[in-house]
Design a protein around this motif. Sequence first.
Motif, PDB file in Angstrom:
ATOM      1  N   THR A   1       0.964  -1.140  -0.090  1.00  0.00           N
ATOM      2  CA  THR A   1      -0.056  -0.135  -0.344  1.00  0.00           C
ATOM      3  C   THR A   1       0.930   1.133  -0.125  1.00  0.00           C
ATOM      4  OG1 THR A   1      -1.796  -1.170   1.249  1.00  0.00           O
ATOM      5  CG2 THR A   1      -1.683   1.454   1.124  1.00  0.00           C
ATOM      6  N   ALA A   2       1.807   1.338   0.738  1.00  0.00           N
ATOM      7  CA  ALA A   2       2.925   2.119   0.781  1.00  0.00           C
ATOM      8  C   ALA A   2       3.592   2.609  -0.561  1.00  0.00           C
ATOM      9  CB  ALA A   2       3.890   2.116   1.813  1.00  0.00           C
ATOM     10  N   ARG A   3       3.769   1.566  -1.384  1.00  0.00           N
ATOM     11  CA  ARG A   3       4.268   1.775  -2.576  1.00  0.00           C
ATOM     12  C   ARG A   3       3.271   2.424  -3.569  1.00  0.00           C
ATOM     13  NH1 ARG A   3       7.332  -2.869  -1.191  1.00  0.00           N
ATOM     14  NH2 ARG A   3       5.682  -4.252  -1.816  1.00  0.00           N
ATOM     15  N   LYS A   4       2.089   1.729  -3.514  1.00  0.00           N
ATOM     16  CA  LYS A   4       1.055   2.609  -4.187  1.00  0.00           C
ATOM     17  C   LYS A   4       0.786   3.907  -3.893  1.00  0.00           C
ATOM     18  CE  LYS A   4      -3.917   2.014  -4.020  1.00  0.00           C
ATOM     19  NZ  LYS A   4      -4.881   1.428  -3.275  1.00  0.00           N
ATOM     20  N   TYR A   5       0.952   4.361  -2.673  1.00  0.00           N
ATOM     21  CA  TYR A   5       0.662   5.836  -2.108  1.00  0.00           C
ATOM     22  C   TYR A   5       2.082   6.629  -2.946  1.00  0.00           C
ATOM     23  CZ  TYR A   5      -2.449   4.837   1.721  1.00  0.00           C
ATOM     24  OH  TYR A   5      -3.477   4.339   2.460  1.00  0.00           O
ATOM     25  N   LYS A   6       3.127   6.046  -3.065  1.00  0.00           N
ATOM     26  CA  LYS A   6       4.550   6.608  -3.683  1.00  0.00           C
ATOM     27  C   LYS A   6       4.011   6.875  -5.196  1.00  0.00           C
ATOM     28  CE  LYS A   6       9.199   6.125  -4.014  1.00  0.00           C
ATOM     29  NZ  LYS A   6      10.390   5.483  -4.131  1.00  0.00           N
ATOM     30  N   ARG A   7       3.521   5.622  -5.727  1.00  0.00           N
ATOM     31  CA  ARG A   7       3.114   5.927  -7.138  1.00  0.00           C
ATOM     32  C   ARG A   7       2.265   7.077  -7.426  1.00  0.00           C
ATOM     33  NH1 ARG A   7       3.666   0.254  -6.870  1.00  0.00           N
ATOM     34  NH2 ARG A   7       1.349   0.042  -6.681  1.00  0.00           N
ATOM     35  N   GLN A   8       1.034   6.979  -6.664  1.00  0.00           N
ATOM     36  CA  GLN A   8       0.087   8.025  -6.762  1.00  0.00           C
ATOM     37  C   GLN A   8       0.606   9.497  -6.604  1.00  0.00           C
ATOM     38  OE1 GLN A   8      -2.912   6.796  -4.034  1.00  0.00           O
ATOM     39  NE2 GLN A   8      -3.649   5.066  -5.315  1.00  0.00           N
ATOM     40  N   PHE A   9       1.575   9.411  -5.547  1.00  0.00           N
ATOM     41  CA  PHE A   9       1.796  10.713  -5.393  1.00  0.00           C
ATOM     42  C   PHE A   9       2.952  11.396  -6.359  1.00  0.00           C
ATOM     43  CE2 PHE A   9       5.803  12.985  -3.724  1.00  0.00           C
ATOM     44  CZ  PHE A   9       5.220  14.076  -3.125  1.00  0.00           C
ATOM     45  N   GLU A  10       3.673  10.632  -7.032  1.00  0.00           N
ATOM     46  CA  GLU A  10       4.562  10.705  -8.159  1.00  0.00           C
ATOM     47  C   GLU A  10       3.468  11.127  -9.296  1.00  0.00           C
ATOM     48  OE1 GLU A  10       7.178   7.623  -8.660  1.00  0.00           O
ATOM     49  OE2 GLU A  10       8.572   8.179  -7.066  1.00  0.00           O
ATOM     50  N   LYS A  11       2.652  10.225  -9.641  1.00  0.00           N
ATOM     51  CA  LYS A  11       1.679  10.777 -10.586  1.00  0.00           C
ATOM     52  C   LYS A  11       0.893  12.123 -10.525  1.00  0.00           C
ATOM     53  CE  LYS A  11      -2.226   8.800 -13.127  1.00  0.00           C
ATOM     54  NZ  LYS A  11      -3.197   7.554 -13.044  1.00  0.00           N
ATOM     55  N   PHE A  12       0.583  12.407  -9.237  1.00  0.00           N
ATOM     56  CA  PHE A  12      -0.105  13.853  -8.644  1.00  0.00           C
ATOM     57  C   PHE A  12       1.213  14.692  -9.190  1.00  0.00           C
ATOM     58  CE2 PHE A  12      -0.792  17.101  -5.915  1.00  0.00           C
ATOM     59  CZ  PHE A  12      -2.266  17.407  -6.175  1.00  0.00           C
ATOM     60  N   LEU A  13       2.226  14.666  -8.727  1.00  0.00           N
ATOM     61  CA  LEU A  13       3.347  15.673  -9.058  1.00  0.00           C
ATOM     62  C   LEU A  13       3.446  15.972 -10.407  1.00  0.00           C
ATOM     63  CD1 LEU A  13       6.297  14.950  -6.351  1.00  0.00           C
ATOM     64  CD2 LEU A  13       4.418  16.627  -6.368  1.00  0.00           C
ATOM     65  N   LYS A  14       3.530  14.866 -11.277  1.00  0.00           N
ATOM     66  CA  LYS A  14       3.484  15.116 -12.620  1.00  0.00           C
ATOM     67  C   LYS A  14       2.499  15.856 -13.296  1.00  0.00           C
ATOM     68  CE  LYS A  14       6.299  10.868 -13.555  1.00  0.00           C
ATOM     69  NZ  LYS A  14       6.292   9.700 -14.045  1.00  0.00           N
ATOM     70  N   LYS A  15       1.350  15.465 -12.931  1.00  0.00           N
ATOM     71  CA  LYS A  15       0.173  16.182 -13.324  1.00  0.00           C
ATOM     72  C   LYS A  15       0.223  17.708 -12.738  1.00  0.00           C
ATOM     73  CE  LYS A  15      -4.886  15.989 -12.960  1.00  0.00           C
ATOM     74  NZ  LYS A  15      -6.018  15.485 -12.336  1.00  0.00           N
ATOM     75  N   PHE A  16       0.684  17.944 -11.550  1.00  0.00           N
ATOM     76  CA  PHE A  16       0.662  19.293 -11.004  1.00  0.00           C
ATOM     77  C   PHE A  16       1.738  19.959 -11.812  1.00  0.00           C
ATOM     78  CE2 PHE A  16       2.344  22.601  -8.146  1.00  0.00           C
ATOM     79  CZ  PHE A  16       1.104  22.945  -7.508  1.00  0.00           C
ATOM     80  N   PHE A  17       2.940  19.635 -12.000  1.00  0.00           N
ATOM     81  CA  PHE A  17       3.841  20.220 -12.934  1.00  0.00           C
ATOM     82  C   PHE A  17       4.080  20.245 -14.218  1.00  0.00           C
ATOM     83  CE2 PHE A  17       5.944  20.026  -8.704  1.00  0.00           C
ATOM     84  CZ  PHE A  17       6.088  21.206  -8.276  1.00  0.00           C
ATOM     85  N   GLY A  18       2.911  19.494 -14.688  1.00  0.00           N
ATOM     86  CA  GLY A  18       2.658  19.507 -16.121  1.00  0.00           C
ATOM     87  C   GLY A  18       3.487  18.600 -16.895  1.00  0.00           C
ATOM     88  N   GLY A  19       4.069  17.574 -16.465  1.00  0.00           N
ATOM     89  CA  GLY A  19       4.597  16.457 -17.197  1.00  0.00           C
ATOM     90  C   GLY A  19       6.037  16.121 -16.834  1.00  0.00           C
ATOM     91  N   VAL A  20       6.669  17.080 -16.047  1.00  0.00           N
ATOM     92  CA  VAL A  20       7.998  17.098 -15.535  1.00  0.00           C
ATOM     93  C   VAL A  20       8.390  15.639 -15.091  1.00  0.00           C
ATOM     94  CG1 VAL A  20       9.966  18.113 -14.298  1.00  0.00           C
ATOM     95  CG2 VAL A  20       7.999  19.466 -15.155  1.00  0.00           C
TER      96      VAL A  20
END
Length: 189
Positions: free
Chosen positions: A168-187
């Motif tokens: 579950t923690a790894r899933k949280y980490k993947r979701q977080f990284e996906k959120f960051l990519k979306k927030f920063f526009g694909g960086v």
Amino acid sequence: MKITYLAYTQQPDKSTRLSVVSYDEWKQIVQENHMLPTEKRRYFITDCFQDTGTLDCMVIETSYEEYRKWNRERMASKRNRNLGQKICILSLNTYRKDSQDCVALEDVLQADDHTERKMIDKVQLEALQKELEDWRPWGVFLLELYLAGEHRNCVPMLVRKYKVSPQTARKYKRQFEKFLKKFFGGVSF
């Protein structure tokens, strides 16, 4: 200096018109004003201008709305004059005498300090924190870990803090990284 007083006076045909009055008549109006309520007072503005080398001033009776507008502008101008005496404006092209060189202020300010970029980064980080707070309860915690350089060790920390499984923690980490990519526009991270 010449001062002219203009006040509304009643004419023989019962109309009121702006007319020149004497200093004594104007002073009497001003003295009577102190006893009247605000809505019945008479208001005057002052307008001064240079005319053929002499200063001419006109004291003109006006409506309360016009008086307030004039007074706002006058007070703002006074504040600006007072503040202007307390500051010194330098051009960025001004040279300052260094130990051996003459250096332009523009070069000194741009060389060491990236204030604008720092402020933009700070505002962006605050916006990201706000979005993460609204998104998931563990979002800000993961951001703090990433900013501290602990992105490789964040899974065990998530497991301990939120009492979830490593998967579950790894899933949280993947979701977080996906959120960051979306927030920063694909960086990419």
